[in-house]
Motif scaffolding. Structure first.
Motif, mmCIF file in Angstrom:
data_model
loop_
_atom_site.group_PDB
_atom_site.id
_atom_site.type_symbol
_atom_site.label_atom_id
_atom_site.label_comp_id
_atom_site.label_asym_id
_atom_site.label_seq_id
_atom_site.Cartn_x
_atom_site.Cartn_y
_atom_site.Cartn_z
ATOM 1 N N GLY A 256 26.596 24.938 0.583
ATOM 2 C CA GLY A 256 27.344 23.735 0.885
ATOM 3 C C GLY A 256 27.830 23.908 2.221
ATOM 4 N N TYR A 257 27.770 22.726 2.928
ATOM 5 C CA TYR A 257 28.380 22.671 4.231
ATOM 6 C C TYR A 257 29.268 21.391 4.598
ATOM 7 C CZ TYR A 257 27.967 24.063 9.288
ATOM 8 O OH TYR A 257 28.288 24.661 10.517
ATOM 9 N N GLY A 258 30.017 21.247 3.745
ATOM 10 C CA GLY A 258 31.238 20.499 3.586
ATOM 11 C C GLY A 258 32.459 21.220 4.355
ATOM 12 N N LEU A 259 33.784 20.938 3.927
ATOM 13 C CA LEU A 259 34.822 21.509 4.484
ATOM 14 C C LEU A 259 34.796 22.831 4.600
ATOM 15 C CD1 LEU A 259 37.660 21.225 5.893
ATOM 16 C CD2 LEU A 259 38.468 20.607 3.773
ATOM 17 N N ALA A 260 34.982 23.275 3.436
ATOM 18 C CA ALA A 260 34.861 24.665 2.856
ATOM 19 C C ALA A 260 33.726 25.595 3.771
ATOM 20 C CB ALA A 260 34.855 25.053 1.583
ATOM 21 N N GLY A 261 32.503 25.059 3.847
ATOM 22 C CA GLY A 261 31.409 25.871 4.182
ATOM 23 C C GLY A 261 31.387 25.621 5.675
ATOM 24 N N ARG A 262 31.720 24.592 6.283
ATOM 25 C CA ARG A 262 31.704 24.290 7.622
ATOM 26 C C ARG A 262 32.801 24.894 8.449
ATOM 27 N NH1 ARG A 262 32.051 19.671 7.280
ATOM 28 N NH2 ARG A 262 34.252 19.001 8.486
ATOM 29 N N VAL A 263 34.038 24.647 7.725
ATOM 30 C CA VAL A 263 35.294 24.962 8.600
ATOM 31 C C VAL A 263 35.436 26.516 8.520
ATOM 32 C CG1 VAL A 263 37.656 24.472 8.941
ATOM 33 C CG2 VAL A 263 36.029 22.654 8.784
ATOM 34 N N PHE A 264 35.646 27.018 7.006
ATOM 35 C CA PHE A 264 35.945 28.453 6.826
ATOM 36 C C PHE A 264 34.821 29.389 6.790
ATOM 37 C CE2 PHE A 264 39.266 25.555 5.310
ATOM 38 C CZ PHE A 264 40.383 26.331 5.825
ATOM 39 N N HIS A 265 33.748 29.429 5.760
ATOM 40 C CA HIS A 265 32.915 30.262 5.641
ATOM 41 C C HIS A 265 31.982 30.559 6.708
ATOM 42 C CE1 HIS A 265 34.136 30.833 1.426
ATOM 43 N NE2 HIS A 265 34.546 29.574 1.536
ATOM 44 N N ALA A 266 31.358 29.698 7.180
ATOM 45 C CA ALA A 266 30.261 29.839 8.315
ATOM 46 C C ALA A 266 30.744 30.481 9.319
ATOM 47 C CB ALA A 266 29.510 28.298 8.536
ATOM 48 N N PRO A 267 31.737 30.013 10.136
ATOM 49 C CA PRO A 267 32.326 30.809 11.141
ATOM 50 C C PRO A 267 32.902 32.282 10.941
ATOM 51 C CG PRO A 267 33.436 28.636 10.927
ATOM 52 C CD PRO A 267 32.474 28.892 9.859
ATOM 53 N N LEU A 268 33.353 32.224 9.840
ATOM 54 C CA LEU A 268 33.978 33.663 9.581
ATOM 55 C C LEU A 268 32.817 34.735 9.290
ATOM 56 C CD1 LEU A 268 37.174 32.807 7.184
ATOM 57 C CD2 LEU A 268 37.112 33.735 9.682
ATOM 58 N N ILE A 269 31.901 34.087 8.642
ATOM 59 C CA ILE A 269 30.634 35.019 8.287
ATOM 60 C C ILE A 269 30.004 35.364 9.566
ATOM 61 C CG2 ILE A 269 28.350 35.113 7.363
ATOM 62 C CD1 ILE A 269 29.213 33.124 5.059
ATOM 63 N N ALA A 270 29.882 34.501 10.434
ATOM 64 C CA ALA A 270 29.161 34.732 11.765
ATOM 65 C C ALA A 270 29.740 35.527 12.662
ATOM 66 C CB ALA A 270 28.889 33.236 12.408
ATOM 67 N N ALA A 271 31.225 35.539 12.422
ATOM 68 C CA ALA A 271 32.122 36.545 13.439
ATOM 69 C C ALA A 271 32.072 37.747 12.645
ATOM 70 C CB ALA A 271 33.224 35.888 13.521
ATOM 71 N N THR A 272 31.802 38.019 11.837
ATOM 72 C CA THR A 272 31.932 39.657 10.976
ATOM 73 C C THR A 272 30.533 40.566 11.262
ATOM 74 O OG1 THR A 272 32.941 38.483 9.088
ATOM 75 C CG2 THR A 272 32.228 40.468 8.897
ATOM 76 N N PRO A 273 31.082 41.656 11.728
ATOM 77 C CA PRO A 273 29.938 42.333 12.353
ATOM 78 C C PRO A 273 29.471 43.191 10.739
ATOM 79 C CG PRO A 273 32.211 42.830 13.455
ATOM 80 C CD PRO A 273 32.296 41.861 12.444
ATOM 81 N N GLY A 274 28.222 43.308 10.941
ATOM 82 C CA GLY A 274 27.473 43.417 9.679
ATOM 83 C C GLY A 274 26.884 42.421 8.878
ATOM 84 N N LEU A 275 27.256 41.302 8.967
ATOM 85 C CA LEU A 275 26.660 40.065 8.317
ATOM 86 C C LEU A 275 26.037 39.054 9.393
ATOM 87 C CD1 LEU A 275 29.796 39.152 6.181
ATOM 88 C CD2 LEU A 275 27.884 40.560 5.475
ATOM 89 N N ARG A 276 24.964 38.454 8.749
ATOM 90 C CA ARG A 276 24.160 37.343 9.247
ATOM 91 C C ARG A 276 24.096 36.257 8.551
ATOM 92 N NH1 ARG A 276 19.162 39.405 10.042
ATOM 93 N NH2 ARG A 276 18.229 37.902 8.722
ATOM 94 N N LEU A 277 24.700 34.859 9.089
ATOM 95 C CA LEU A 277 24.269 33.947 8.144
ATOM 96 C C LEU A 277 22.878 33.387 8.464
ATOM 97 C CD1 LEU A 277 25.671 31.413 6.758
ATOM 98 C CD2 LEU A 277 26.235 30.454 8.988
#
Length: 353
Positions: A11-32
Protein backbone atom coordinates in the motif's frame (compact mmCIF):
# COMPACT_ATOMS: atom_id res chain seq x y z
CA UNK A 1 28.26 -5.02 8.84
CA UNK A 2 25.14 -7.18 8.44
CA UNK A 3 23.06 -6.62 5.34
CA UNK A 4 19.95 -4.50 5.77
CA UNK A 5 16.68 -6.33 6.30
CA UNK A 6 14.54 -6.21 3.16
CA UNK A 7 11.08 -4.70 3.70
CA UNK A 8 8.05 -5.12 1.46
CA UNK A 9 5.39 -2.43 1.83
CA UNK A 10 1.76 -3.22 0.96
CA UNK A 11 0.00 0.00 0.00
CA UNK A 12 1.16 3.50 -0.92
CA UNK A 13 -1.78 5.58 0.22
CA UNK A 14 -1.67 7.94 3.20
CA UNK A 15 -0.33 5.35 5.66
CA UNK A 16 2.23 3.82 3.34
CA UNK A 17 3.45 7.00 1.66
CA UNK A 18 3.47 9.44 4.59
CA UNK A 19 4.26 7.22 7.56
CA UNK A 20 5.72 3.80 6.81
CA UNK A 21 7.91 4.36 3.76
CA UNK A 22 9.90 7.35 5.12
CA UNK A 23 10.30 5.78 8.56
CA UNK A 24 11.51 2.47 7.11
CA UNK A 25 13.93 4.26 4.79
CA UNK A 26 15.37 6.29 7.68
CA UNK A 27 15.93 3.27 9.96
CA UNK A 28 19.45 1.84 10.06
CA UNK A 29 19.38 -1.87 9.29
CA UNK A 30 16.21 -1.71 7.16
CA UNK A 31 15.86 -1.26 3.39
CA UNK A 32 12.62 -0.48 1.61
CA UNK A 33 12.95 -3.17 -1.04
CA UNK A 34 9.49 -3.42 -2.65
CA UNK A 35 6.23 -1.47 -2.75
CA UNK A 36 2.88 -2.94 -3.81
CA UNK A 37 0.54 -0.46 -5.50
CA UNK A 38 -1.43 -0.59 -8.73
CA UNK A 39 -2.59 3.01 -8.84
CA UNK A 40 -0.62 4.78 -11.61
CA UNK A 41 -0.31 8.05 -9.69
CA UNK A 42 0.92 6.31 -6.57
CA UNK A 43 3.34 4.18 -8.58
CA UNK A 44 4.85 7.35 -10.00
CA UNK A 45 5.10 8.88 -6.51
CA UNK A 46 6.78 5.75 -5.19
CA UNK A 47 9.20 5.72 -8.14
CA UNK A 48 10.17 9.33 -7.45
CA UNK A 49 10.46 8.93 -3.70
CA UNK A 50 12.22 5.54 -3.63
CA UNK A 51 13.82 4.85 -7.02
CA UNK A 52 15.72 1.82 -5.70
CA UNK A 53 12.55 0.02 -4.53
CA UNK A 54 10.85 -2.55 -6.74
CA UNK A 55 7.28 -1.65 -7.76
CA UNK A 56 4.96 -4.63 -7.57
CA UNK A 57 1.40 -4.93 -8.87
CA UNK A 58 0.12 -7.63 -6.56
CA UNK A 59 0.89 -8.87 -3.05
CA UNK A 60 0.86 -12.44 -4.34
CA UNK A 61 4.40 -11.88 -5.58
CA UNK A 62 5.51 -11.51 -1.95
CA UNK A 63 3.91 -14.82 -0.98
CA UNK A 64 5.34 -16.63 -4.03
CA UNK A 65 8.90 -15.48 -3.25
CA UNK A 66 9.07 -15.11 0.55
CA UNK A 67 12.85 -15.59 0.57
CA UNK A 68 13.19 -12.23 -1.20
CA UNK A 69 11.98 -10.33 1.91
CA UNK A 70 12.61 -10.22 5.64
CA UNK A 71 9.57 -8.18 6.72
CA UNK A 72 6.16 -7.20 5.32
CA UNK A 73 4.31 -4.02 6.30
CA UNK A 74 0.54 -3.95 5.79
CA UNK A 75 -0.54 -0.36 5.09
CA UNK A 76 -3.69 -1.21 3.15
CA UNK A 77 -7.31 -0.20 3.82
CA UNK A 78 -8.50 -1.67 7.10
CA UNK A 79 -10.60 -4.44 5.51
CA UNK A 80 -7.39 -6.00 4.15
CA UNK A 81 -5.35 -5.92 7.35
CA UNK A 82 -6.25 -9.42 8.50
CA UNK A 83 -6.15 -11.27 5.14
CA UNK A 84 -2.83 -9.66 4.16
CA UNK A 85 -1.30 -10.32 7.58
CA UNK A 86 -2.48 -13.96 7.46
CA UNK A 87 -0.91 -14.37 4.03
CA UNK A 88 2.38 -12.98 5.34
CA UNK A 89 2.30 -15.33 8.34
CA UNK A 90 1.55 -18.30 6.08
CA UNK A 91 4.61 -17.36 4.02
CA UNK A 92 6.71 -17.24 7.19
CA UNK A 93 7.27 -13.48 6.90
CA UNK A 94 7.31 -11.24 10.00
CA UNK A 95 4.63 -8.59 9.67
CA UNK A 96 3.83 -5.05 10.81
CA UNK A 97 0.13 -4.17 10.55
CA UNK A 98 -1.09 -0.59 10.58
CA UNK A 99 -3.69 0.22 13.23
CA UNK A 100 -6.37 -0.92 13.82
CA UNK A 101 -5.15 -4.50 13.77
CA UNK A 102 -8.56 -5.80 12.74
CA UNK A 103 -12.18 -4.78 12.27
CA UNK A 104 -13.23 -7.00 15.19
CA UNK A 105 -11.51 -8.19 18.33
CA UNK A 106 -12.37 -11.78 17.42
CA UNK A 107 -10.51 -11.49 14.11
CA UNK A 108 -7.59 -9.85 15.90
CA UNK A 109 -7.36 -12.63 18.48
CA UNK A 110 -7.40 -15.28 15.75
CA UNK A 111 -4.59 -13.49 13.92
CA UNK A 112 -2.46 -13.22 17.06
CA UNK A 113 -3.04 -16.90 17.85
CA UNK A 114 -1.98 -17.83 14.32
CA UNK A 115 1.22 -15.80 14.60
CA UNK A 116 1.99 -17.50 17.92
CA UNK A 117 1.31 -20.99 16.55
CA UNK A 118 3.51 -20.36 13.50
CA UNK A 119 6.23 -18.68 15.55
CA UNK A 120 6.27 -15.68 13.20
CA UNK A 121 6.67 -12.16 14.67
CA UNK A 122 3.65 -9.83 14.46
CA UNK A 123 3.35 -6.24 15.66
CA UNK A 124 1.06 -3.24 15.16
CA UNK A 125 1.95 0.32 14.16
CA UNK A 126 0.65 2.22 17.21
CA UNK A 127 2.94 5.12 16.38
CA UNK A 128 1.23 7.60 18.70
CA UNK A 129 3.01 5.93 21.62
CA UNK A 130 5.97 7.99 20.40
CA UNK A 131 4.20 11.37 20.25
CA UNK A 132 6.24 13.96 22.12
CA UNK A 133 3.35 15.16 24.30
CA UNK A 134 2.45 11.58 25.23
CA UNK A 135 6.08 10.77 26.12
CA UNK A 136 6.17 13.91 28.28
CA UNK A 137 2.90 13.10 30.04
CA UNK A 138 4.07 9.54 30.72
CA UNK A 139 7.32 10.82 32.22
CA UNK A 140 5.50 13.28 34.48
CA UNK A 141 3.08 10.59 35.64
CA UNK A 142 5.84 8.08 36.32
CA UNK A 143 7.91 10.64 38.22
CA UNK A 144 4.95 11.51 40.44
CA UNK A 145 4.91 15.17 39.38
CA UNK A 146 1.11 15.20 39.34
CA UNK A 147 0.54 13.22 42.51
CA UNK A 148 -2.24 10.66 42.25
CA UNK A 149 -3.79 10.99 38.80
CA UNK A 150 -7.55 11.43 38.86
CA UNK A 151 -8.51 12.25 35.28
CA UNK A 152 -6.96 12.04 31.82
CA UNK A 153 -8.36 14.03 28.89
CA UNK A 154 -7.16 13.46 25.35
CA UNK A 155 -8.36 14.81 22.00
CA UNK A 156 -7.79 14.28 18.30
CA UNK A 157 -10.06 16.97 16.91
CA UNK A 158 -10.30 18.55 13.47
CA UNK A 159 -12.60 20.87 11.57
CA UNK A 160 -13.27 19.15 8.25
CA UNK A 161 -17.01 19.56 7.73
CA UNK A 162 -16.87 18.46 4.08
CA UNK A 163 -16.65 14.73 3.48
CA UNK A 164 -13.55 13.62 1.60
CA UNK A 165 -14.23 10.47 -0.47
CA UNK A 166 -12.30 7.36 0.53
CA UNK A 167 -12.58 4.00 2.22
CA UNK A 168 -12.56 5.56 5.69
CA UNK A 169 -16.01 6.96 4.89
CA UNK A 170 -17.49 3.57 3.91
CA UNK A 171 -20.13 2.12 6.21
CA UNK A 172 -19.54 -1.63 5.85
CA UNK A 173 -18.46 -3.15 9.18
CA UNK A 174 -15.51 -4.83 7.49
CA UNK A 175 -14.15 -1.38 6.54
CA UNK A 176 -13.65 -0.35 10.21
CA UNK A 177 -14.24 3.22 9.06
CA UNK A 178 -15.19 6.29 11.04
CA UNK A 179 -13.55 8.43 13.70
CA UNK A 180 -13.73 5.86 16.48
CA UNK A 181 -11.71 3.25 14.59
CA UNK A 182 -9.40 5.79 12.96
CA UNK A 183 -8.59 8.23 15.76
CA UNK A 184 -9.94 6.21 18.67
CA UNK A 185 -7.41 3.44 17.98
CA UNK A 186 -4.73 5.93 19.02
CA UNK A 187 -6.55 7.60 21.90
CA UNK A 188 -7.68 4.37 23.54
CA UNK A 189 -4.23 2.80 23.17
CA UNK A 190 -2.54 5.83 24.75
CA UNK A 191 -4.96 5.85 27.70
CA UNK A 192 -4.43 2.16 28.40
CA UNK A 193 -0.66 2.53 28.08
CA UNK A 194 -0.71 5.29 30.68
CA UNK A 195 -3.24 3.93 33.17
CA UNK A 196 -3.72 0.25 32.53
CA UNK A 197 -6.71 -2.05 32.37
CA UNK A 198 -10.23 -0.69 31.87
CA UNK A 199 -13.29 -1.83 33.87
CA UNK A 200 -16.10 0.15 32.24
CA UNK A 201 -16.82 1.95 28.96
CA UNK A 202 -19.33 4.67 28.09
CA UNK A 203 -19.55 6.39 24.71
CA UNK A 204 -21.50 8.87 22.61
CA UNK A 205 -20.98 8.33 18.88
CA UNK A 206 -22.61 10.43 16.15
CA UNK A 207 -22.66 11.31 12.46
CA UNK A 208 -22.68 15.12 12.22
CA UNK A 209 -21.76 15.93 8.60
CA UNK A 210 -24.42 15.93 5.91
CA UNK A 211 -24.36 12.61 4.08
CA UNK A 212 -21.94 10.92 6.51
CA UNK A 213 -22.19 7.12 6.47
CA UNK A 214 -19.83 6.60 9.43
CA UNK A 215 -19.25 8.26 12.78
CA UNK A 216 -17.39 11.55 12.65
CA UNK A 217 -17.88 12.73 16.24
CA UNK A 218 -17.29 10.62 19.34
CA UNK A 219 -16.71 10.83 23.07
CA UNK A 220 -15.47 7.83 25.06
CA UNK A 221 -15.18 7.54 28.83
CA UNK A 222 -12.98 4.77 30.22
CA UNK A 223 -12.87 3.85 33.90
CA UNK A 224 -9.55 2.20 34.72
CA UNK A 225 -9.19 -0.36 37.49
CA UNK A 226 -6.83 2.01 39.33
CA UNK A 227 -9.59 4.63 39.54
CA UNK A 228 -8.38 6.99 36.81
CA UNK A 229 -11.08 8.26 34.46
CA UNK A 230 -10.01 8.78 30.83
CA UNK A 231 -12.17 11.09 28.72
CA UNK A 232 -11.41 10.89 25.01
CA UNK A 233 -12.75 13.10 22.20
CA UNK A 234 -12.36 12.58 18.46
CA UNK A 235 -14.10 14.19 15.54
CA UNK A 236 -14.12 16.03 12.23
CA UNK A 237 -16.46 18.90 13.10
CA UNK A 238 -14.76 20.66 16.01
CA UNK A 239 -14.78 24.38 15.25
CA UNK A 240 -12.75 25.24 18.37
CA UNK A 241 -10.12 22.78 19.53
CA UNK A 242 -9.65 21.77 23.14
CA UNK A 243 -6.37 20.80 24.82
CA UNK A 244 -4.56 17.95 23.12
CA UNK A 245 -3.80 16.46 26.54
CA UNK A 246 -4.84 17.36 30.06
CA UNK A 247 -3.76 15.16 32.96
CA UNK A 248 -5.15 16.12 36.37
CA UNK A 249 -3.71 14.82 39.63
CA UNK A 250 -4.25 15.66 43.30
CA UNK A 251 -0.98 17.63 43.33
CA UNK A 252 -0.79 19.25 39.88
CA UNK A 253 -2.02 19.11 36.31
CA UNK A 254 -0.34 19.05 32.92
CA UNK A 255 -1.96 20.61 29.83
CA UNK A 256 -0.70 20.88 26.28
CA UNK A 257 -2.23 22.14 23.03
CA UNK A 258 -1.65 21.21 19.41
CA UNK A 259 -0.94 17.94 17.62
CA UNK A 260 2.46 16.31 17.63
CA UNK A 261 4.69 17.84 14.95
CA UNK A 262 5.88 14.60 13.34
CA UNK A 263 2.89 13.91 11.08
CA UNK A 264 3.02 17.40 9.57
CA UNK A 265 6.77 17.04 9.06
CA UNK A 266 6.30 13.71 7.28
CA UNK A 267 3.62 15.24 5.05
CA UNK A 268 6.11 17.93 4.07
CA UNK A 269 8.79 15.39 3.18
CA UNK A 270 10.74 15.48 6.44
CA UNK A 271 12.65 12.48 7.73
CA UNK A 272 13.49 11.45 11.31
CA UNK A 273 17.19 11.25 10.47
CA UNK A 274 17.22 15.04 10.03
CA UNK A 275 18.41 17.41 12.80
CA UNK A 276 15.71 18.63 15.17
CA UNK A 277 13.28 15.86 14.34
CA UNK A 278 10.22 15.76 16.62
CA UNK A 279 11.15 18.90 18.55
CA UNK A 280 8.61 21.60 19.38
CA UNK A 281 9.45 25.27 20.08
CA UNK A 282 9.31 26.56 23.67
CA UNK A 283 6.14 28.55 23.00
CA UNK A 284 4.34 25.23 22.47
CA UNK A 285 5.53 23.57 25.67
CA UNK A 286 2.79 22.25 27.95
CA UNK A 287 2.18 23.77 31.38
CA UNK A 288 2.62 21.95 34.69
CA UNK A 289 1.27 22.99 38.07
CA UNK A 290 -1.91 24.56 39.46
CA UNK A 291 -3.66 27.72 38.32
CA UNK A 292 -1.65 30.70 39.48
CA UNK A 293 1.52 28.65 39.65
CA UNK A 294 2.16 27.16 36.20
CA UNK A 295 5.50 26.52 34.54
CA UNK A 296 6.35 25.35 31.03
CA UNK A 297 7.78 21.85 30.70
CA UNK A 298 9.97 21.02 27.71
CA UNK A 299 8.20 18.54 25.45
CA UNK A 300 10.09 15.33 24.82
CA UNK A 301 11.09 15.06 21.14
CA UNK A 302 8.65 12.84 19.27
CA UNK A 303 10.22 9.60 18.09
CA UNK A 304 8.22 7.64 15.52
CA UNK A 305 11.55 6.26 14.31
CA UNK A 306 11.79 4.26 17.53
CA UNK A 307 9.07 1.91 16.31
CA UNK A 308 11.02 0.61 13.31
CA UNK A 309 14.31 0.70 15.21
CA UNK A 310 12.75 -1.73 17.69
CA UNK A 311 11.36 -3.86 14.86
CA UNK A 312 14.87 -4.12 13.40
CA UNK A 313 16.29 -5.05 16.81
CA UNK A 314 13.59 -7.70 17.29
CA UNK A 315 14.34 -9.34 13.95
CA UNK A 316 18.13 -9.09 14.32
CA UNK A 317 18.63 -9.78 18.00
CA UNK A 318 15.44 -11.33 19.29
CA UNK A 319 14.41 -8.25 21.29
CA UNK A 320 10.67 -7.75 21.92
CA UNK A 321 8.61 -6.21 19.13
CA UNK A 322 7.68 -2.58 19.90
CA UNK A 323 3.94 -3.26 20.30
CA UNK A 324 2.41 -6.46 21.66
CA UNK A 325 -0.40 -7.25 19.20
CA UNK A 326 -2.57 -8.38 22.12
CA UNK A 327 -2.61 -4.73 23.23
CA UNK A 328 -4.13 -3.83 19.89
CA UNK A 329 -6.73 -6.59 20.20
CA UNK A 330 -7.73 -5.10 23.56
CA UNK A 331 -8.02 -1.67 21.92
CA UNK A 332 -10.37 -3.03 19.25
CA UNK A 333 -12.42 -4.71 21.99
CA UNK A 334 -12.82 -1.35 23.76
CA UNK A 335 -13.81 0.33 20.48
CA UNK A 336 -16.45 -2.36 19.93
CA UNK A 337 -17.78 -1.78 23.45
CA UNK A 338 -17.84 1.97 22.82
CA UNK A 339 -19.98 1.48 19.71
CA UNK A 340 -22.32 -0.79 21.69
CA UNK A 341 -22.49 1.67 24.56
CA UNK A 342 -23.52 4.47 22.20
CA UNK A 343 -26.31 2.34 20.73
CA UNK A 344 -27.59 1.15 24.10
CA UNK A 345 -26.99 4.40 25.99
CA UNK A 346 -25.38 2.41 28.78
CA UNK A 347 -22.15 2.04 30.72
CA UNK A 348 -20.79 -1.39 29.79
CA UNK A 349 -18.43 -3.61 31.77
CA UNK A 350 -15.29 -4.91 30.11
CA UNK A 351 -15.30 -8.72 30.11
CA UNK A 352 -12.56 -10.32 32.16
CA UNK A 353 -10.41 -12.99 30.57
Amino acid sequence: MAEALRVGLLGYGLAGRVFHAPLIAATPGLRLDAIVTRDPQRREQARQHFPDARLVDDADEFWRTPDALDLVVVATPNRLHVPMARAALAAGLPVVVDKPLAATAAEGRTLVDEATERGVPLTVFQNRRWDGDFLTARRLVEQGELGRVLRFESRFERFRPTIKPGWRELAGPEEAGGALFDLGAHLVDQAVQLFGRVDRVYAEVDRRRAGAAVDDDAFVALTHTNGVHSHLWMGAVTAQLGPRLRVLGDRAGYTTYGLDVQEAALHEGGRPDQPGWGEVPPERYGKLGVDGDLRPVATEPGAYQSFYAQVAAALRDGAPMPVDPRDSVATVELIELAHRSAVEGAVLPVPTV
